[in-house]
Design a protein around this motif. Structure first.
Motif, PDB file in Angstrom:
ATOM      1  N   ASN A 112       6.788   4.835  -7.534  1.00 32.42           N
ATOM      2  CA  ASN A 112       6.509   3.930  -6.463  1.00 32.42           C
ATOM      3  C   ASN A 112       7.545   2.400  -6.787  1.00 32.42           C
ATOM      4  O   ASN A 112       7.686   1.931  -5.751  1.00 32.42           O
ATOM      5  N   MET A 113       7.522   2.218  -7.937  1.00 32.68           N
ATOM      6  CA  MET A 113       8.137   0.676  -8.007  1.00 32.68           C
ATOM      7  C   MET A 113       9.721   0.880  -7.663  1.00 32.68           C
ATOM      8  O   MET A 113       9.979  -0.143  -7.253  1.00 32.68           O
ATOM      9  N   GLU A 119       4.048  -5.222   1.746  1.00 32.52           N
ATOM     10  CA  GLU A 119       3.122  -4.035   2.057  1.00 32.52           C
ATOM     11  C   GLU A 119       3.867  -2.790   1.999  1.00 32.52           C
ATOM     12  O   GLU A 119       5.152  -2.783   2.396  1.00 32.52           O
ATOM     13  N   ILE A 120       3.362  -1.817   1.350  1.00 27.42           N
ATOM     14  CA  ILE A 120       3.893  -0.533   1.590  1.00 27.42           C
ATOM     15  C   ILE A 120       3.156   0.958   1.634  1.00 27.42           C
ATOM     16  O   ILE A 120       1.865   0.614   1.076  1.00 27.42           O
ATOM     17  N   ASP A 121       3.303   1.609   2.716  1.00 27.70           N
ATOM     18  CA  ASP A 121       2.389   2.761   2.974  1.00 27.70           C
ATOM     19  C   ASP A 121       3.171   4.150   2.852  1.00 27.70           C
ATOM     20  O   ASP A 121       4.093   4.222   3.285  1.00 27.70           O
ATOM     21  N   TRP A 122       2.600   5.034   1.701  1.00 25.05           N
ATOM     22  CA  TRP A 122       3.203   6.320   1.694  1.00 25.05           C
ATOM     23  C   TRP A 122       2.905   7.267   2.557  1.00 25.05           C
ATOM     24  O   TRP A 122       1.590   7.307   2.626  1.00 25.05           O
ATOM     25  N   LYS A 123       3.777   8.107   3.089  1.00 20.15           N
ATOM     26  CA  LYS A 123       3.307   9.239   4.013  1.00 20.15           C
ATOM     27  C   LYS A 123       3.811  10.566   3.337  1.00 20.15           C
ATOM     28  O   LYS A 123       3.128  11.464   3.687  1.00 20.15           O
ATOM     29  N   ALA A 124       4.886  10.495   2.825  1.00 16.76           N
ATOM     30  CA  ALA A 124       5.331  11.934   2.038  1.00 16.76           C
ATOM     31  C   ALA A 124       6.413  11.534   0.851  1.00 16.76           C
ATOM     32  O   ALA A 124       6.781  10.534   0.827  1.00 16.76           O
ATOM     33  N   ILE A 155       9.400   9.992   8.674  1.00 12.48           N
ATOM     34  CA  ILE A 155       9.149   8.876   7.788  1.00 12.48           C
ATOM     35  C   ILE A 155       8.469   9.181   6.616  1.00 12.48           C
ATOM     36  O   ILE A 155       7.242   9.757   6.979  1.00 12.48           O
ATOM     37  N   THR A 156       8.862   8.673   5.680  1.00 10.46           N
ATOM     38  CA  THR A 156       8.137   9.132   4.216  1.00 10.46           C
ATOM     39  C   THR A 156       7.256   7.757   3.643  1.00 10.46           C
ATOM     40  O   THR A 156       6.593   8.029   3.214  1.00 10.46           O
ATOM     41  N   ALA A 157       7.885   6.449   4.210  1.00 14.60           N
ATOM     42  CA  ALA A 157       7.013   5.608   3.740  1.00 14.60           C
ATOM     43  C   ALA A 157       7.468   4.197   4.639  1.00 14.60           C
ATOM     44  O   ALA A 157       8.436   4.248   5.382  1.00 14.60           O
TER      45      ALA A 157
END
Length: 142
Positions: free
Chosen positions: A27-28, A65-70, A104-106
């Motif tokens: 993630n970082m 902010e970050i939102d992960w999708k894949a 879209i992955t994030a």
């Protein structure tokens, strides 16, 4: 840059050390790639970061902010899309989206606050920076 010039795209090649034991980008590293994309975003708008001191301004990150999708894996070749989401008097927000092919992955955003290089604190965005930010074209929906 896209055809309309509002969205900047930065290509990413995941490196071996960015991949965790689950086989996906840790993630970082996403924010490291966002930082590289921000640099490219302003270079593409003829305002390289090393010229900002001439404007008497620098910026500090105030919020991310970050939102992960894949997941992104070592074999993927994603892009980071970057656009201006908001322009205030002393701050601005850039949206970003990681994409793999058309997926879209994030998604996320990063808020920057302008500070004077003389150490006097927050300051108004200089007109040249506002010009470089261009049109507001958010990538994320509220």
């Amino acid at each position: 840059m896209t055809e309309d010039g509002a969205v900047f795209e930065h290509s990413v090649v995941p490196r071996f050390f960015e991949i965790d034991r689950q086989g996906v980008m840790f993630n970082m590293w996403y924010l490291a790639h966002v930082d590289e994309a921000v640099d490219g975003f302003f270079l593409a708008r003829d305002l390289p970061y090393d010229t900002w001191s001439e404007l008497g301004v620098d910026v500090h990150v105030a919020h991310v902010e970050i939102d992960w999708k894949a997941a992104i894996t070592l074999a993927d070749r994603p892009k980071v899309r970057m656009s201006t989401a908001r322009i205030g008097k002393k701050s601005f927000t850039l949206d970003f989206a990681f994409t793999r092919d058309d997926e879209i992955t994030a998604t996320g955003c990063i808020v920057y606050v302008a500070v004077a290089t003389d150490g006097s604190g927050s300051t108004l965005l200089p007109p040249r920076l506002v010009e470089a930010l261009g049109e507001v074209a958010p990538l994320r929906t509220a």
